[in-house]
Structure formats: structure tokens, C-alpha cells
Scaffold this active site. Structure first.
Site, PDB file in Angstrom:
ATOM      1  N   LYS A  43      -2.121  -1.459  -4.127  1.00 50.34           N
ATOM      2  CA  LYS A  43      -3.074  -0.508  -3.869  1.00 50.34           C
ATOM      3  C   LYS A  43      -2.028   0.946  -3.757  1.00 50.34           C
ATOM      4  O   LYS A  43      -1.060   1.096  -3.300  1.00 50.34           O
ATOM      5  CB  LYS A  43      -3.832  -0.546  -2.968  1.00 50.34           C
ATOM      6  N   LYS A  49       0.734  -1.016   0.020  1.00 50.57           N
ATOM      7  CA  LYS A  49       0.073  -0.105  -0.130  1.00 50.57           C
ATOM      8  C   LYS A  49       1.009   1.207  -0.014  1.00 50.57           C
ATOM      9  O   LYS A  49       1.737   1.508   0.896  1.00 50.57           O
ATOM     10  CB  LYS A  49      -0.867   0.046   1.063  1.00 50.57           C
TER      11      LYS A  49
HETATM   12  C1  PBG Z   1      -7.724   2.982   5.284  1.00 54.70           C
HETATM   13  C2  PBG Z   1      -7.897   2.914   3.980  1.00 54.70           C
HETATM   14  C3  PBG Z   1      -7.550   3.924   3.002  1.00 54.70           C
HETATM   15  C4  PBG Z   1      -8.076   3.498   1.709  1.00 54.70           C
HETATM   16  C5  PBG Z   1      -8.532   2.269   2.044  1.00 54.70           C
HETATM   17  N1  PBG Z   1      -8.455   1.909   3.290  1.00 54.70           N
HETATM   18  C6  PBG Z   1      -7.109   5.350   3.105  1.00 54.70           C
HETATM   19  C7  PBG Z   1      -5.652   5.597   3.736  1.00 54.70           C
HETATM   20  O1  PBG Z   1      -4.868   4.823   3.670  1.00 54.70           O
HETATM   21  O2  PBG Z   1      -5.610   6.781   3.621  1.00 54.70           O
HETATM   22  C8  PBG Z   1      -8.016   4.124   0.549  1.00 54.70           C
HETATM   23  C9  PBG Z   1      -8.895   3.685  -0.601  1.00 54.70           C
HETATM   24  C10 PBG Z   1      -9.379   4.720  -1.638  1.00 54.70           C
HETATM   25  O3  PBG Z   1      -8.732   5.527  -1.786  1.00 54.70           O
HETATM   26  O4  PBG Z   1     -10.489   4.221  -2.394  1.00 54.70           O
HETATM   27  N2  PBG Z   1      -6.141   3.003   5.817  1.00 54.70           N
END
Ligand code: PBG
Length: 327
Positions: A248, A195
């Protein structure tokens, strides 16, 4: 000597031939629809994500029924809690927003695959993805212990896949252990393995009210420059017992999807995140690009890169778009 000209266009002559040789296919069975659930009573459109909503508990079954009719059989749940605190207590409360939602869905749709996002940022007052210490850093052990409680509680409510997105080292191992010790050996883990610390989460953070109050997420989310580190994260998660490995965001990281796919044996998922959604949506709302064709092209690209599963806010459009490929 007569020159033999290569003519690839013979295989593009008509829709049937194009379909015959198509290398990448989309299928609704491999799409997961993200859904935001709120404890408020109104269904509200998210300003930064036109066409996406905060759903109150009593509207959740109806929206899932719509998706089921369109062939979608998997959802990823995100909760907007009624109150926040330092520890993200709503996530470990049996009456928390995710627990309530999951119970409702499990009862009405026994076969729906329920993924529950497991993170603390929208549940904590400071907006970080774990419990923080006096220096503002993530307290790893306290956070992992909270993550274990969350996992058991979500599993007990009926979640099929706990989906940790907090990027805390050891998260998969700790979740696996607590699920197994509590009789949930049959539940899986989809890990947000790679991520990245990305600007493309902007609209989500507005939607979930989950921006960090101080600082950023650079100490736990990945540097966008790194691909070997992404492979390392994916392998670590696989070794710790993750069932599905996720990358992601998706479109800006197609190379990562492709490389990780070569290196792991687990199914690979990609998350087409909020910023990716909102860019396509706003440009197409202005008629600057053709919305349907752009959605289709982006999803096919993610598949072509190697994703088996795609999480996308366009989930309900996929059925229609696959049909449009016949032309
Ligand atoms: C929680 C989370 C996030 C997203 C999914 N789970 C936000 C982040 O890490 O700031 C983002 C999903 C999206 O942008 O569609 N941590």
C-alpha cells in the site's frame, strides 16, 4: 530473400481475439470495498473523496446490498468513533463502532467476507497508530497488547480477517497468538506488510480525522525509496502467520507488488488508496481524463503487476468496467 514481417496486430483485430489473448483479468470476486462507518446519524459525503461517504449504522446494510448486487463479496471496515482518547479505547470496546457494525453486517450477510482495519490513528487523540510514550514514540509492547484486545473483540463480533495497518513490529505474531488462544483459529490476518509513508493517504486522513497531531509516521511506516525492505517486511509477516500480504499504496508501488509477489507464497493484495482514488475522481469530474477508462486501466495495471486482490474505492464500478472490456 523475402522479409517476414512480424504482425502482432493480427491478435488485436477484433474484441473476441483481443479477449482470447488477454493476459490480465479483473474479477469482482477479488475486489474488496472499503467502507467508512460513523456513529453519527447522517450519511455524509467525504469532501476530499467525492462519491464516498461516512455511513451511519442504519444505512450500512443498504449500501452493502448494492455492492452485493454488483458482485462484491468483501468489505474492509474503517470506523469513525464518537470519541477519542490516548489509548484508542473505542477499538477494544465491545460497543465500539467497528464491533457494532460488524455484528450488524454478520447477522444480515453471513457469507460476506469482513475485513476489519486494525489501527489506532483515528481512535487516538494524538493521531498516531499506536499508544505513545512520554517522548511521543510508539510504545511497542503496550500497543501490541492493545492490538491483541482489539483483535479478539473484532473477531468476537464476526470479523473474518483482522487487518493490522499500524506497522508495529511483531503485530502479526501477537495477533495470531491472541486469536489462537481465544478460540479464533479460523480467523485470518491480512497484514498491511509494506505500508509506505505516503502523501497519497491525505484524503483518508481527512475522512477519518486521523492525522498525527505532532510529527509524522516516518518512524513506523516505510520509506518510499525501499523495495528490499518491503520484501523483508512481507517475508517477516508471512513467517509470523499472515494469511494475506498487502502492499500500500498501489499504483506508485507496482514494482514492489511485482517483486513481493515473486518472493512470497501467500496471496498478495494491493490497496488503491484514497489519494489514488481522488486524483482519478477529480480529474474525471473535470473531464480532464475519461473516468471509467482510467479506473479500469489503473486496476488492470495493479493486477498485471501481480496483485491477486485489490482494495479499491472503485469497487462498485468494477462489474460495469469488466463488461466494457468486451468492446
Ligand atoms: C490507518 C490507515 C490509513 C489508511 C488505511 N488504514 C491511514 C494512514 O496510515 O495514515 C489509508 C487508506 C487510504 O488512504 O485510502 N493507519
Amino acid at each position: 530473400m523475402k522479409l517476414i514481417l512480424s504482425r502482432p496486430d493480427r491478435l488485436r483485430k477484433n474484441p473476441s481475439i483481443r479477449a482470447l489473448i488477454r493476459e490480465t483479468r479483473l474479477s469482482v470476486e477479488q475486489i474488496i470495498r472499503p467502507i467508512f462507518v460513523t456513529s453519527k446519524s447522517e450519511k455524509v459525503e467525504i469532501p476530499s473523496m467525492p462519491g464516498q461517504f461516512h455511513f451511519p449504522l442504519d444505512k450500512i446494510e443498504q449500501t452493502i446490498e448494492n455492492s452485493l448486487r454488483l458482485g462484491i463479496n468483501a468489505v474492509m471496515l474503517f470506523g469513525i468513533p464518537s470519541s477519542k482518547d490516548e489509548w484508542g479505547s473505542d477499538t477494544v470496546n465491545d460497543l465500539g463502532i467497528i464491533q457494532q457494525t460488524t455484528r450488524i453486517i454478520r447477522k444480515s450477510f453471513p457469507d460476506l467476507i469482513i475485513f476489519t482495519d486494525a489501527c489506532f490513528c483515528q481512535y487516538t487523540t494524538h493521531g498516531h497508530c499506536g499508544i505513545i510514550d512520554s517522548h511521543g514514540n510508539i510504545d511497542r509492547l503496550k500497543s501490541l497488547s492493545q492490538l491483541q484486545k482489539l483483535s479478539i473483540s473484532y473477531a468476537d463480533a464476526g470479523s473474518d480477517f483482522i487487518s493490522p495497518s499500524c506497522m508495529i513490529d511483531g503485530m502479526v505474531k501477537y495477533i495470531r497468538e491472541s486469536l489462537d488462544e481465544n478460540g479464533f483459529e479460523d480467523r485470518g490476518i491480512l497484514s498491511y506488510s509494506a505500508k509506505f509513508e505516503s502523501a497519497f493517504y491525505g484524503p483518508f486522513r481527512e475522512a477519518a480525522d486521523s492525522s498525527p497531531q505532532r510529527g509524522d509516521r516516518k518512524k513506523y511506516q516505510m520509506d518510499p525509496c525501499n523495495i528490499r525492505e518491503a520484501i523483508k517486511e512481507a517475508k517477516l509477516d508471512e513467517d509470523e502467520g499472515a494469511d494475506i500480504i498487502m502492499i500500500k499504496p498501489a499504483l506508485p508501488y507496482l514494482d514492489v507488488i511485482s517483486k513481493v509477489k515473486e518472493k512470497v507464497l501467500s496471496p498478495v493484495a494491493a490497496y488503491q488508496v484514497s489519494g489514488e482514488y481522488s486524483m482519478i475522481k477529480s480529474a474525471s469530474n473535470h473531464n480532464w481524463i475519461d473516468g471509467d477508462r482510467s479506473i479500469l486501466e489503473s486496476l488492470l495495471a495493479i493486477k498485471r503487476a501481480g496483485a491477486d486482490i485489490i482494495i479499491t474505492y472503485f469497487a462498485d464500478d468494477v462489474y460495469r468496467l469488466i463488461d466494457s472490456l468486451k468492446k
